[in-house]
Motif scaffolding. Structure first.
Motif, PDB file in Angstrom:
ATOM      1  N   ALA A   1      64.835  69.682  -9.213  1.00 40.32           N
ATOM      2  CA  ALA A   1      66.097  70.390  -9.443  1.00 40.32           C
ATOM      3  C   ALA A   1      66.136  71.042 -10.827  1.00 40.32           C
ATOM      4  O   ALA A   1      65.494  70.580 -11.774  1.00 40.32           O
ATOM      5  CB  ALA A   1      67.260  69.418  -9.297  1.00 40.32           C
ATOM      6  N   SER A   2      66.890  72.111 -10.933  1.00 41.32           N
ATOM      7  CA  SER A   2      66.988  72.840 -12.197  1.00 41.32           C
ATOM      8  C   SER A   2      67.834  72.092 -13.219  1.00 41.32           C
ATOM      9  O   SER A   2      67.685  72.290 -14.413  1.00 41.32           O
ATOM     10  CB  SER A   2      67.598  74.219 -11.954  1.00 41.32           C
TER      11      SER A   2
ATOM     12  N   TYR B   1      71.493  70.660  -3.665  1.00 42.78           N
ATOM     13  CA  TYR B   1      72.149  70.180  -4.892  1.00 42.78           C
ATOM     14  C   TYR B   1      72.118  68.669  -5.039  1.00 42.78           C
ATOM     15  O   TYR B   1      72.999  68.079  -5.645  1.00 42.78           O
ATOM     16  CB  TYR B   1      73.602  70.668  -4.970  1.00 42.78           C
TER      17      TYR B   1
ATOM     18  N   ASP C   1      67.133  71.563  -1.919  1.00 39.63           N
ATOM     19  CA  ASP C   1      67.584  70.198  -2.158  1.00 39.63           C
ATOM     20  C   ASP C   1      69.035  69.986  -1.795  1.00 39.63           C
ATOM     21  O   ASP C   1      69.509  68.854  -1.788  1.00 39.63           O
ATOM     22  CB  ASP C   1      67.477  69.896  -3.662  1.00 39.63           C
TER      23      ASP C   1
ATOM     24  N   ASP D   1      66.906  74.137  -5.809  1.00 42.69           N
ATOM     25  CA  ASP D   1      68.242  73.547  -5.670  1.00 42.69           C
ATOM     26  C   ASP D   1      68.796  73.842  -4.282  1.00 42.69           C
ATOM     27  O   ASP D   1      69.449  73.002  -3.664  1.00 42.69           O
ATOM     28  CB  ASP D   1      69.194  74.108  -6.729  1.00 42.69           C
TER      29      ASP D   1
END
Ligand SMILES: [Zn+2]
Length: 267
Positions: free
Chosen positions: A84-85, A78, A76, A73
């Protein structure tokens, strides 16, 4: 009262008791020149042990935020990329669902038993995770947290506390909130507990109390999450509410890295 001059910031830190003459004097003087008032006048409450040990429910506040966010994340930014988580709203980026275990730099945890990620996920040491399970506490699940370089190998080095018992909405009034944010696309609604107050022309920050209807006691577990999503869009989280039993246990076991504030019940 203590004070400290910051030459760089051209400002003073003042710690004053709210009931003191000095506090009243400073606030009255500032009325004459509100532009000189810091936007960070904060009123902090200090609860007595008696208030804390008699509250049936308390807000659990973690006092350190040692863990950076999920490795991918962070990479990335967010943006909700493929690794992504969390699944996120395409428009406001609010987290809608966690889709895999967190991958963090576990070394940041050090010897702590309890900490937060920058996104307010509660992280436990394996020791504390085991103790909570053995003590038979309710309202939570444990999700493995992995070191980002060695995911899914051996025993999890840390755990995420996933609070599963979501309470009904707070009693409001008397609980007050700041204006809410809402995404029209995903429907996520977030807000803050009211904290902005005015002393004449001077704004100051003071957190206000949280109230629940008494009937909430029929549905509490040891760990509870608020129905309310607290914070900004997109980075909201639910507050964690614990029972008096949990509060005493954390103290008895000398677990560090947290504080608590009473929650109030109304008819
Ligand atoms: Zn949205």
């Amino acid at each position: 009262m203590g004070h400290l001059f910051h030459p760089d910031q051209r400002s003073y830190d003042l710690k004053l008791e709210v009931c003191s003459t000095a506090f009243h004097y400073v606030m009255e003087e500032l009325q004459k020149a509100p532009h000189l008032a810091s936007s960070w006048i904060r009123v902090e409450r200090i609860y007595t042990e008696r208030e804390l040990s008699s509250a049936p429910l308390l807000v659990l506040r973690l006092t350190n935020q040692a863990i950076e966010d999920d490795w991918y994340d962070l990479e990335d930014g967010y943006q909700g990329g493929p690794q992504a988580s969390h699944r996120r709203c395409a428009v406001c980026r609010a987290a809608l669902e966690q889709v895999r275990d967190l991958l963090v730099d576990v070394r940041k945890m050090g010897r702590r038993d309890l900490s937060l990620t920058y996104s307010f996920e509660v992280i436990l040491s394996p020791r504390l995770a085991r103790m909570l399970q053995e003590a038979g506490f309710t309202g939570f699940a444990l999700r493995p947290v992995w070191h980002y370089r060695r995911p899914h190998q051996g025993e999890p080095p840390l755990y995420q506390l996933v609070v599963t018992n979501v309470l009904p909405p707070m009693a409001s009034p008397p609980t007050e909130f700041e204006p809410e944010r809402r995404c029209e696309v995903c429907g996520t609604e977030t807000k803050f507990i009211k904290h902005t107050h005015w002393w004449g022309r001077i704004p100051y920050y003071e957190e206000t109390e949280i109230y629940y209807p008494k009937s909430v006691l029929e549905q509490v577990a040891d760990f509870n999450a608020t129905w309310e999503k607290i914070g900004e869009l997109p980075s909201w989280s639910r507050l964690v509410i614990i029972t008096q039993r949990m509060y005493r246990w954390l103290k008895e076991q000398r677990i560090r890295g947290w504080s608590a504030e009473p929650v109030y019940l109304v008819e």
